[in-house]
Design a protein around this motif. Structure first.
Motif, PDB file in Angstrom:
ATOM      1  N   ILE A 141       0.818  -1.212   0.000  1.00  0.00           N
ATOM      2  CA  ILE A 141       0.000   0.000   0.000  1.00  0.00           C
ATOM      3  C   ILE A 141       0.857   1.269   0.000  1.00  0.00           C
ATOM      4  CG2 ILE A 141      -1.646   1.344   1.376  1.00  0.00           C
ATOM      5  CD1 ILE A 141      -2.832  -1.377   2.287  1.00  0.00           C
ATOM      6  N   THR A 142       1.956   1.259   0.761  1.00  0.00           N
ATOM      7  CA  THR A 142       2.738   2.487   0.938  1.00  0.00           C
ATOM      8  C   THR A 142       3.892   2.661  -0.053  1.00  0.00           C
ATOM      9  OG1 THR A 142       4.187   1.442   2.578  1.00  0.00           O
ATOM     10  CG2 THR A 142       2.198   2.549   3.395  1.00  0.00           C
ATOM     11  N   LYS A 143       4.380   1.554  -0.626  1.00  0.00           N
ATOM     12  CA  LYS A 143       5.568   1.644  -1.477  1.00  0.00           C
ATOM     13  C   LYS A 143       5.327   1.310  -2.949  1.00  0.00           C
ATOM     14  CE  LYS A 143       8.790   0.761   2.312  1.00  0.00           C
ATOM     15  NZ  LYS A 143       9.895  -0.091   2.823  1.00  0.00           N
ATOM     16  N   LEU A 144       4.495   0.303  -3.211  1.00  0.00           N
ATOM     17  CA  LEU A 144       4.323  -0.152  -4.589  1.00  0.00           C
ATOM     18  C   LEU A 144       3.143   0.517  -5.286  1.00  0.00           C
ATOM     19  CD1 LEU A 144       5.752  -1.968  -6.554  1.00  0.00           C
ATOM     20  CD2 LEU A 144       4.306  -3.867  -5.816  1.00  0.00           C
ATOM     21  N   ILE A 145       1.996   0.533  -4.621  1.00  0.00           N
ATOM     22  CA  ILE A 145       0.806   1.129  -5.228  1.00  0.00           C
ATOM     23  C   ILE A 145       1.024   2.599  -5.621  1.00  0.00           C
ATOM     24  CG2 ILE A 145      -1.530   1.937  -4.628  1.00  0.00           C
ATOM     25  CD1 ILE A 145      -2.086  -0.827  -3.476  1.00  0.00           C
ATOM     26  N   PRO A 146       1.719   3.407  -4.817  1.00  0.00           N
ATOM     27  CA  PRO A 146       1.928   4.806  -5.225  1.00  0.00           C
ATOM     28  C   PRO A 146       2.695   4.975  -6.537  1.00  0.00           C
ATOM     29  CG  PRO A 146       2.325   4.569  -2.875  1.00  0.00           C
ATOM     30  CD  PRO A 146       2.191   3.178  -3.425  1.00  0.00           C
ATOM     31  N   LEU A 147       3.426   3.955  -6.976  1.00  0.00           N
ATOM     32  CA  LEU A 147       4.194   4.036  -8.223  1.00  0.00           C
ATOM     33  C   LEU A 147       3.362   3.673  -9.450  1.00  0.00           C
ATOM     34  CD1 LEU A 147       7.493   2.289  -7.040  1.00  0.00           C
ATOM     35  CD2 LEU A 147       6.986   4.744  -7.094  1.00  0.00           C
ATOM     36  N   ALA A 148       2.141   3.170  -9.228  1.00  0.00           N
ATOM     37  CA  ALA A 148       1.338   2.628 -10.320  1.00  0.00           C
ATOM     38  C   ALA A 148       0.646   3.697 -11.148  1.00  0.00           C
ATOM     39  CB  ALA A 148       0.288   1.669  -9.765  1.00  0.00           C
ATOM     40  N   THR A 149       0.536   3.415 -12.437  1.00  0.00           N
ATOM     41  CA  THR A 149      -0.307   4.222 -13.323  1.00  0.00           C
ATOM     42  C   THR A 149      -1.767   3.898 -13.051  1.00  0.00           C
ATOM     43  OG1 THR A 149       1.412   4.100 -15.017  1.00  0.00           O
ATOM     44  CG2 THR A 149      -0.784   4.790 -15.738  1.00  0.00           C
ATOM     45  N   ILE A 150      -2.038   2.608 -12.808  1.00  0.00           N
ATOM     46  CA  ILE A 150      -3.390   2.137 -12.508  1.00  0.00           C
ATOM     47  C   ILE A 150      -3.297   0.914 -11.602  1.00  0.00           C
ATOM     48  CG2 ILE A 150      -3.410   0.790 -14.669  1.00  0.00           C
ATOM     49  CD1 ILE A 150      -6.473   1.154 -14.735  1.00  0.00           C
ATOM     50  N   ILE A 151      -4.225   0.813 -10.653  1.00  0.00           N
ATOM     51  CA  ILE A 151      -4.333  -0.383  -9.828  1.00  0.00           C
ATOM     52  C   ILE A 151      -5.660  -1.072 -10.156  1.00  0.00           C
ATOM     53  CG2 ILE A 151      -2.874   0.503  -7.979  1.00  0.00           C
ATOM     54  CD1 ILE A 151      -5.407   1.086  -6.357  1.00  0.00           C
ATOM     55  N   THR A 152      -5.690  -2.414  -9.996  1.00  0.00           N
ATOM     56  CA  THR A 152      -6.865  -3.169 -10.435  1.00  0.00           C
ATOM     57  C   THR A 152      -7.384  -4.106  -9.336  1.00  0.00           C
ATOM     58  OG1 THR A 152      -5.485  -4.922 -11.392  1.00  0.00           O
ATOM     59  CG2 THR A 152      -6.086  -3.095 -12.839  1.00  0.00           C
ATOM     60  N   PRO A 153      -7.810  -3.572  -8.194  1.00  0.00           N
ATOM     61  CA  PRO A 153      -8.289  -4.441  -7.111  1.00  0.00           C
ATOM     62  C   PRO A 153      -9.648  -5.061  -7.419  1.00  0.00           C
ATOM     63  CG  PRO A 153      -8.686  -2.155  -6.539  1.00  0.00           C
ATOM     64  CD  PRO A 153      -7.889  -2.139  -7.820  1.00  0.00           C
ATOM     65  N   ASN A 154      -9.841  -6.321  -6.976  1.00  0.00           N
ATOM     66  CA  ASN A 154     -11.181  -6.878  -7.008  1.00  0.00           C
ATOM     67  C   ASN A 154     -11.946  -6.362  -5.791  1.00  0.00           C
ATOM     68  OD1 ASN A 154     -10.491  -8.512  -4.768  1.00  0.00           O
ATOM     69  ND2 ASN A 154      -9.900 -10.227  -6.080  1.00  0.00           N
ATOM     70  N   ILE A 155     -13.175  -6.812  -5.626  1.00  0.00           N
ATOM     71  CA  ILE A 155     -14.007  -6.307  -4.532  1.00  0.00           C
ATOM     72  C   ILE A 155     -13.345  -6.531  -3.169  1.00  0.00           C
ATOM     73  CG2 ILE A 155     -16.166  -6.677  -3.262  1.00  0.00           C
ATOM     74  CD1 ILE A 155     -16.589  -5.063  -5.764  1.00  0.00           C
ATOM     75  N   TYR A 156     -12.834  -7.749  -2.932  1.00  0.00           N
ATOM     76  CA  TYR A 156     -12.222  -8.065  -1.641  1.00  0.00           C
ATOM     77  C   TYR A 156     -11.000  -7.173  -1.375  1.00  0.00           C
ATOM     78  CZ  TYR A 156     -14.991 -12.374  -2.087  1.00  0.00           C
ATOM     79  OH  TYR A 156     -16.001 -13.278  -2.241  1.00  0.00           O
ATOM     80  N   GLU A 157     -10.192  -6.986  -2.422  1.00  0.00           N
ATOM     81  CA  GLU A 157      -8.981  -6.171  -2.269  1.00  0.00           C
ATOM     82  C   GLU A 157      -9.322  -4.703  -2.076  1.00  0.00           C
ATOM     83  OE1 GLU A 157      -6.588  -9.411  -4.982  1.00  0.00           O
ATOM     84  OE2 GLU A 157      -7.469  -7.642  -5.906  1.00  0.00           O
ATOM     85  N   ALA A 158     -10.345  -4.235  -2.787  1.00  0.00           N
ATOM     86  CA  ALA A 158     -10.797  -2.855  -2.603  1.00  0.00           C
ATOM     87  C   ALA A 158     -11.308  -2.650  -1.175  1.00  0.00           C
ATOM     88  CB  ALA A 158     -11.887  -2.514  -3.622  1.00  0.00           C
ATOM     89  N   GLU A 159     -11.951  -3.679  -0.605  1.00  0.00           N
ATOM     90  CA  GLU A 159     -12.403  -3.573   0.789  1.00  0.00           C
ATOM     91  C   GLU A 159     -11.221  -3.402   1.734  1.00  0.00           C
ATOM     92  OE1 GLU A 159     -16.587  -6.151   0.694  1.00  0.00           O
ATOM     93  OE2 GLU A 159     -14.714  -7.137   1.288  1.00  0.00           O
ATOM     94  N   CYS A 160     -10.121  -4.115   1.458  1.00  0.00           N
ATOM     95  CA  CYS A 160      -8.908  -3.957   2.281  1.00  0.00           C
ATOM     96  C   CYS A 160      -8.359  -2.542   2.179  1.00  0.00           C
ATOM     97  CB  CYS A 160      -7.834  -4.938   1.826  1.00  0.00           C
ATOM     98  SG  CYS A 160      -8.046  -6.598   2.460  1.00  0.00           S
ATOM     99  N   LEU A 161      -8.412  -1.978   0.978  1.00  0.00           N
ATOM    100  CA  LEU A 161      -7.837  -0.651   0.749  1.00  0.00           C
ATOM    101  C   LEU A 161      -8.705   0.477   1.278  1.00  0.00           C
ATOM    102  CD1 LEU A 161      -6.523  -1.183  -2.916  1.00  0.00           C
ATOM    103  CD2 LEU A 161      -5.157  -1.078  -0.827  1.00  0.00           C
ATOM    104  N   CYS A 162     -10.034   0.266   1.287  1.00  0.00           N
ATOM    105  CA  CYS A 162     -10.923   1.354   1.719  1.00  0.00           C
ATOM    106  C   CYS A 162     -11.389   1.187   3.168  1.00  0.00           C
ATOM    107  CB  CYS A 162     -12.132   1.478   0.793  1.00  0.00           C
ATOM    108  SG  CYS A 162     -13.361   0.157   0.946  1.00  0.00           S
ATOM    109  N   GLY A 163     -11.393  -0.063   3.664  1.00  0.00           N
ATOM    110  CA  GLY A 163     -11.739  -0.283   5.062  1.00  0.00           C
ATOM    111  C   GLY A 163     -13.200  -0.562   5.360  1.00  0.00           C
TER     112      GLY A 163
END
Length: 258
Positions: free
Chosen positions: A124-146
């Motif tokens: 979340i803090t090191k890799l995702i900020p370097l991305a042009t686009i991230i592609t989370p599924n529903i479960y992963e988006a839940e982890c990212l949004c809380g």
């Protein structure tokens, strides 16, 4: 010829991971390269073992690719430890990599968590900020949004919440929704929906890997993100509709249906 690098785990059964990425890139008539982060013993019925590559050797692979055949775009999939994530992020910055698609593989299709806390934080803090686009599924988006995502409205709320800490493009995949399987792209205050009627085919092993690789291929063509996602969605829909039926479990897609 355009060049695409996949940084991901290997699937010995050929349906997901590095193998799915190489097939997808080749189907797009581009040159595929790979940096393997882990070996997996898996097939269409499940994952039966994982052997991580050392962070040093992951870095060595990246150096070899970057110093010789520099990629026009990069797809990042399974990265299972904080130290591997650290070296990947370090190398992407060092080589000024571009067109980076991060598929944040954190939660399995069955809903099982795949990363420990350290690795989740590094992703979340090191890799995702370097991305042009991230592609989370529903479960992963839940982890990212809380919070839980049960509807298209929830997907929009999740994208807004994720955008508070990540300023790139966010593609929330709706394949696990009960009402539909529409995907949502969000960037800079704009929502773009991609309607996706459910295809009656249980063989969807490797769909997340395939979609993120297809997006990387289309970014490679210097397409804008919205069009890249649209074309990638068309490709993966065709690969599912081709109705390939291999294996005793949830089988792979037909990456070469065209």
């Amino acid at each position: 010829m355009k060049k695409v690098l996949s940084i991901a785990g290997s699937d010995c059964s050929g349906g997901a991971g590095i193998q799915a990425d190489i097939k997808t890139i080749t189907a797009h008539k581009m040159y595929a390269m790979s940096v393997i982060t882990a070996l997996t013993a898996q097939n269409t019925t499940g994952v039966y073992g994982v052997s991580e590559v050392t962070p040093e050797f992951v870095g060595n692979q990246i150096d070899c690719v970057m110093k010789d055949i520099f990629p026009d775009s990069i797809k990042i999939g399974m990265v299972s430890s904080a130290k591997i994530i650290d070296i990947i992020a370090e190398k992407l910055i060092q080589y000024k990599a571009k067109n980076i698609v991060v598929d944040p593989v954190m939660i399995s299709t069955s809903g099982s968590r795949l990363l420990n806390d350290d690795a989740m934080d590094a992703l979340i803090t090191k890799l995702i900020p370097l991305a042009t686009i991230i592609t989370p599924n529903i479960y992963e988006a839940e982890c990212l949004c809380g919070f839980e995502i049960k509807s298209k409205e929830d997907m929009e709320k999740a994208a807004l919440k994720i955008s508070e800490s990540y300023k790139g493009n966010i593609l929330v995949k709706g394949g696990h929704l009960s009402e539909c399987s529409d995907d949502l792209l969000y960037n800079n205050g704009k929502f773009t929906w991609y309607p996706s009627p459910r295809v009656d085919n249980p063989n969807t092993h490797g769909t997340g890997c395939t979609l993120s690789s297809a997006i990387a291929c289309n970014l490679d063509k210097e397409e804008d993100v919205e069009l890249s996602v649209e074309k990638a969605k068309d490709y993966i829909s065709g690969a599912i509709k081709a109705n390939l039926d291999l294996g005793r479990g949830r089988g792979p897609l037909n990456h070469c249906y065209k």
